[in-house]
Structures are given as C-alpha cells and as structure tokens.
Design an enzyme around this catalytic site. Structure first.
Site, PDB file in Angstrom:
ATOM      1  N   ASP A 157       0.841  -1.185   0.000  1.00  0.00           N
ATOM      2  CA  ASP A 157       0.000   0.000   0.000  1.00  0.00           C
ATOM      3  C   ASP A 157       0.885   1.246   0.000  1.00  0.00           C
ATOM      4  O   ASP A 157       1.911   1.290   0.681  1.00  0.00           O
ATOM      5  CB  ASP A 157      -0.905  -0.004   1.236  1.00  0.00           C
ATOM      6  CG  ASP A 157      -1.970   1.062   1.173  1.00  0.00           C
ATOM      7  OD1 ASP A 157      -1.641   2.245   1.424  1.00  0.00           O
ATOM      8  OD2 ASP A 157      -3.134   0.737   0.877  1.00  0.00           O
TER       9      ASP A 157
ATOM     10  N   SER B   9      -9.559  -5.929   3.517  1.00  0.00           N
ATOM     11  CA  SER B   9     -10.996  -6.015   3.760  1.00  0.00           C
ATOM     12  C   SER B   9     -11.572  -7.316   3.220  1.00  0.00           C
ATOM     13  O   SER B   9     -11.027  -7.934   2.300  1.00  0.00           O
ATOM     14  CB  SER B   9     -11.705  -4.832   3.108  1.00  0.00           C
ATOM     15  OG  SER B   9     -11.701  -4.961   1.694  1.00  0.00           O
TER      16      SER B   9
ATOM     17  N   GLU C 107      -6.251 -12.919   5.238  1.00  0.00           N
ATOM     18  CA  GLU C 107      -6.643 -12.406   6.549  1.00  0.00           C
ATOM     19  C   GLU C 107      -7.495 -11.168   6.310  1.00  0.00           C
ATOM     20  O   GLU C 107      -7.009 -10.151   5.799  1.00  0.00           O
ATOM     21  CB  GLU C 107      -5.440 -12.062   7.422  1.00  0.00           C
ATOM     22  CG  GLU C 107      -5.892 -11.671   8.824  1.00  0.00           C
ATOM     23  CD  GLU C 107      -4.765 -11.221   9.707  1.00  0.00           C
ATOM     24  OE1 GLU C 107      -4.759 -10.023  10.075  1.00  0.00           O
ATOM     25  OE2 GLU C 107      -3.891 -12.041  10.029  1.00  0.00           O
ATOM     26  N   LEU C 108      -8.766 -11.247   6.724  1.00  0.00           N
ATOM     27  CA  LEU C 108      -9.734 -10.233   6.320  1.00  0.00           C
ATOM     28  C   LEU C 108     -10.283  -9.487   7.541  1.00  0.00           C
ATOM     29  O   LEU C 108      -9.585  -9.331   8.536  1.00  0.00           O
ATOM     30  CB  LEU C 108     -10.843 -10.903   5.506  1.00  0.00           C
ATOM     31  CG  LEU C 108     -10.329 -11.785   4.347  1.00  0.00           C
ATOM     32  CD1 LEU C 108     -11.479 -12.449   3.612  1.00  0.00           C
ATOM     33  CD2 LEU C 108      -9.466 -10.963   3.386  1.00  0.00           C
TER      34      LEU C 108
ATOM     35  N   CYS D 240      -6.252  -5.301  12.892  1.00  0.00           N
ATOM     36  CA  CYS D 240      -7.275  -6.288  12.542  1.00  0.00           C
ATOM     37  C   CYS D 240      -7.748  -7.093  13.739  1.00  0.00           C
ATOM     38  O   CYS D 240      -8.883  -7.582  13.737  1.00  0.00           O
ATOM     39  CB  CYS D 240      -6.738  -7.211  11.444  1.00  0.00           C
ATOM     40  SG  CYS D 240      -5.147  -7.971  11.842  1.00  0.00           S
TER      41      CYS D 240
ATOM     42  N   GLU E 131     -17.361  -3.278  10.774  1.00  0.00           N
ATOM     43  CA  GLU E 131     -16.030  -2.980  11.308  1.00  0.00           C
ATOM     44  C   GLU E 131     -15.748  -1.484  11.192  1.00  0.00           C
ATOM     45  O   GLU E 131     -15.802  -0.906  10.112  1.00  0.00           O
ATOM     46  CB  GLU E 131     -14.969  -3.774  10.544  1.00  0.00           C
ATOM     47  CG  GLU E 131     -13.568  -3.631  11.099  1.00  0.00           C
ATOM     48  CD  GLU E 131     -12.549  -4.474  10.353  1.00  0.00           C
ATOM     49  OE1 GLU E 131     -11.524  -4.832  10.936  1.00  0.00           O
ATOM     50  OE2 GLU E 131     -12.787  -4.770   9.151  1.00  0.00           O
TER      51      GLU E 131
END
Length: 467
Positions: free
Chosen positions: A133, A183, A204-205, A238, A336
């Site tokens: 990112d 996400s 991994e969300l 997270c 979330e």
C-alpha cells in the site's frame, strides 16, 4: 485499461539450501534490531501510531524472521511415512517450493504483516512480488533493505506500488500462491481471481472482535487491559477489540474503571515514548470513524468517553471513544469501524456473553477476562474465532509466532505463522520406492497368493494399533 503484467522473480528452489537461508535470515534479524530507530521513525510517519506500538511491530517482524530461519529445515525437509505394504515399498514426503508468492499488504501494520508472509516464503525457497500500500511503502522498503543487505538477492523480493485494482490483479495473476491482508470485500475478489488460476491463497480479512468480561475479574486491571486491547494503534489493527460484553454483576465497577482508563490515555504525535495513543492514518479512516459515531448518537447511543476529533493535535486525531446503548440499527453494531470506537453491552450470564460474541459474520480474534484460569479457558474454547486470548486483548496470540494465526467465517481462510505458515509455500511430493525385497503382485495368481498374508498383516497391525 489493459491488465498490467509484472515480471516475477524466479524462485531459487532448493538450490540455495536451508543452511544458507538460515544464515541470511538470522543476519536480517540482527539488522532489523540494529536499525530499529529508523524503522520506528518510518512507521510512525506513515501510520501515526505511537513509538511503543511501533516498537511492537518491529519486534514482531524480527521475531518472525528468527522463527522462520531456525524452523524451516525441521518443517520442510521432508520425512518418512508409513508405506502401504511394509517391506515391499518405502514412502517419503518431500516439499518443493511453489515458486513465486504474491503478497498484498495493507497500510496499518506494514512491517509485521509483510514479514509474516514474505519471510516464510523466502525461507521455503520462493521468490516474492509484494504489492505494498502506498501509505506503508517506505516502511516496507526499509524492511526490505535490511534483508537485501543481509544477503537476500534483490530480484528475489520485488516491491511494487500503485493503484490497488490494477497492480493487485497483476500480482495475483502472476503468482503461484497468493497472500492477502485487507478487507473482506477485496479478499473475496482476490480469492475469486486466485481460484480462476487454480492458485492457492491465504486471506486475513475483516474482524469485529469481541471481549468478554466475566463477573470474577479485578475490575481495575481488566479495564486497563481492555483499554489497550481497544485503542492500541488507535484501533487500526485487525485483531483489536470493537465489542465488549460484561456480566451485570461487575458492569458498574468495570465501566467506571474502563471509562477512567480511556480518558487517561495521552494523545500525541511525538517521536518518543511519551504518548499512549497516536493518530489515524488517513482522512478516509477519520471519515469512517466520525460517520460511525455520529450515526450511533443519532440513533440513541450514549458516549461515555471521547467522541470527538482533535484537529488541535493533528489532522487525523480522534479521541478513544466508548459507546453504550448501541443497537443493530447502527452502523457500528456489526460493521467494522477499524478505529478508536468500542461498544459496551451488559449481559446477564456467561452463556449470553458467548452467544453474543459468536453472533457475528466475522471470527478473527476474541478475548476473555476472568479471575479463574480454568473458567477463562473453558469460555475461550466456545468462541468462534481463529485466535482467542485469556486475560489479554490480542498480544498473546499475535506475538506467538510458532502458532497459526488467521480467521474463520468471513474473517478469512488459511493461516500465517507457525509450521502452517511455512507449509503454505510448498507443494508436498510423495515418493515411493519398491525395495526389491518382495515384489508387488502382477498376475491374478500372484494376487490370490498374497491376499491371505495381506489380510493377516492388516489384522496384526490393527491389534498393535499401528495403522
């Protein structure tokens, strides 16, 4: 716009050898610790977190590196397995690197999340193309620099940035295995693309992590630990807590202590260890937090602490916020927030707390606070989450790099860390060899002669409980 094609590094396969990779990774481990001040500066600048919480991330990256360096040979060197017909054949399993791992990482924990996917891939003998990112790219490049200096060939770990849908799709299409953190909505698209290529993936969300406070706790200690679980990195983690369920018998004392602990948190943007809570990372994060709090208040929720942006401290600061009276009509009830907002609900029993904690489409992390270790562990075993912490919010499981980490339900699939994290990046190959001591039957008469002894052998092995 045509899909971008990326040139992937070639995997070194087993040629480099476990001993060489171990030496390189252990040197990288040392360099991470030596350069921790540079890494801390980069992390704080890009993410807004405090010095202490940035140190947690550097320490995690170093721990992951050391673990994979010393564990890869034991996990991946292969072993002998029981043959179908003893004496006639022998069977072994060996592991072959999958090739190129495509790793897509978010902005919130750039060092540790990169290390948890990239390092085991390198330890297994794979090459890596990482889509970083933009918000965390400098931290990742600083991380990568330490590994290159330690001896990882520069071409073996490529880092790319740019538009997510375009660059991320190219990484997924060109990879032999895909690792994604982000996400749930985007993770589903990544999984679909990987499936079209028959490529494995670990995802991994999202999470809406619950913390249960049982009625036998020390209210002050539980409140202090809960505040850290909720507001570390200003909730941009997270596995941080967004839902608290407290038994009525202890609700009053706990809420008083929890609000007091939240209000005492020191906000600031200092490059030292003088603050408890830092900043949100982007305007989009601030907007989401403000929208969730405003929506909750408009629908009748009560703000017990926080609830305000703090532009006097910086553009993305927001006070740690405690809400009660949150109902399913509110966006922050099930969605979330990924920010410094937690809702507290009072429950009548342990059973109600467990049911409420499990009543979510997500299942990434959960916590149980109890004065009894036995009770805490018993409740933990009934929670639907990939990791559960007793008398701690998330750091116990998050720091246990020898144990798998991941989610259930819509929080993802696959696991990072532990042996499971290494085994993602290899294909098992079963190799069987005819010993020549006895021969397998090739004709009907030979089958007839061998059938009786084989049945007898099977019964003997069953009696010995070996098969």
């Amino acid at each position: 716009m045509p899909m971008l094609a990326l040139a992937a590094p070639k995997s070194p396969g087993p040629r480099a050898g476990f001993a060489h990779r171990r030496r390189v990774l252990l040197r990288a481990h040392d360099l991470l610790l030596e350069r921790r001040e540079l890494l801390l500066d980069a992390l704080q600048t890009e993410t807004g977190k405090t010095r202490g919480q940035a140190f947690e991330e550097v320490f995690q990256a170093a721990s992951v590196t050391r673990y994979n360096a010393v564990t890869a040979r034991r996990v991946l060197s292969g072993d002998r397995r029981r043959a179908g017909i003893p004496l006639v054949v022998t069977t072994r399993v060996r592991y072959r690197p999958k090739g190129v791992a495509g790793v897509i990482t978010p902005w919130n924990y750039p060092l540790s999340l990169a290390a948890m996917d990239v390092v085991p891939a390198l330890a297994a003998g794979c090459g890596v193309v990482q889509k970083a990112d933009n918000q965390g790219a400098l931290s990742i490049l600083a991380l990568r620099g330490a590994f290159i200096e330690a001896g990882v060939p520069a071409a073996l770990w490529a880092v790319v940035t740019g538009d997510g849908p375009q660059i991320g799709g190219a990484v997924t299409n060109g990879a032999d295995y895909v690792c994604f953190t982000g996400s749930t909505a985007t993770g589903i698209r990544v999984a679909q693309q990987a499936a079209e290529n028959l490529t494995g993936a670990s995802l991994e969300l999202g999470g809406k992590n619950a913390l249960i406070v049982l009625d036998d706790v020390d209210a002050r200690r539980a409140a202090a630990d809960a505040a850290y679980a909720c507001f570390s990195s200003l909730g941009q983690l997270c596995v941080s807590t967004e839902r608290i369920y407290v038994e009525r018998a202890v609700a009053g004392p706990f809420l008083r202590e929890f609000v007091a602990a939240t209000v005492r948190l020191t906000l600031g943007a200092t490059f030292d260890y003088s603050t408890d809570v830092g900043s949100l990372s982007t305007q989009a994060q601030l907007d989401r937090v403000e929208e969730h709090v405003a929506d909750a208040v408009a629908h009748g929720a009560t703000v017990l602490a926080g609830g305000r942006a703090r532009p006097d401290l910086g553009p993305y600061f927001y006070e740690p916020t405690v809400l009660t009276g949150v109902t399913p009509a509110m966006a922050c009830f099930a969605g979330e927030t990924f920010g410094p907002v937690v809702r507290v609900s009072i429950v009548e029993s342990e059973r109600e707390a467990i049911a409420a904690a499990n009543d979510s489409e997500f299942g990434l992390n959960a916590s149980v606070f109890s004065g009894s270790a036995r009770r805490g562990l018993r409740v933990a075993a009934r929670l639907e989450a990939g990791s559960v912490n007793v008398n701690e919010g998330y750091r116990g499981s998050f720091s246990s790099v020898d144990a798998p980490m991941g989610g259930v339900k819509r929080s993802g699939l696959g696991r990072r860390n532990g042996p499971e994290g290494l085994l993602r990046f290899v294909n098992p190959v079963t190799i069987s060899r005819a010993t020549g001591v006895l021969q397998l039957p090739r004709t009907s008469h030979e089958f007839e002669a061998l059938a009786g002894p084989l049945v007898l052998l099977t019964r003997v092995l069953k009696g010995l409980r070996r098969r």
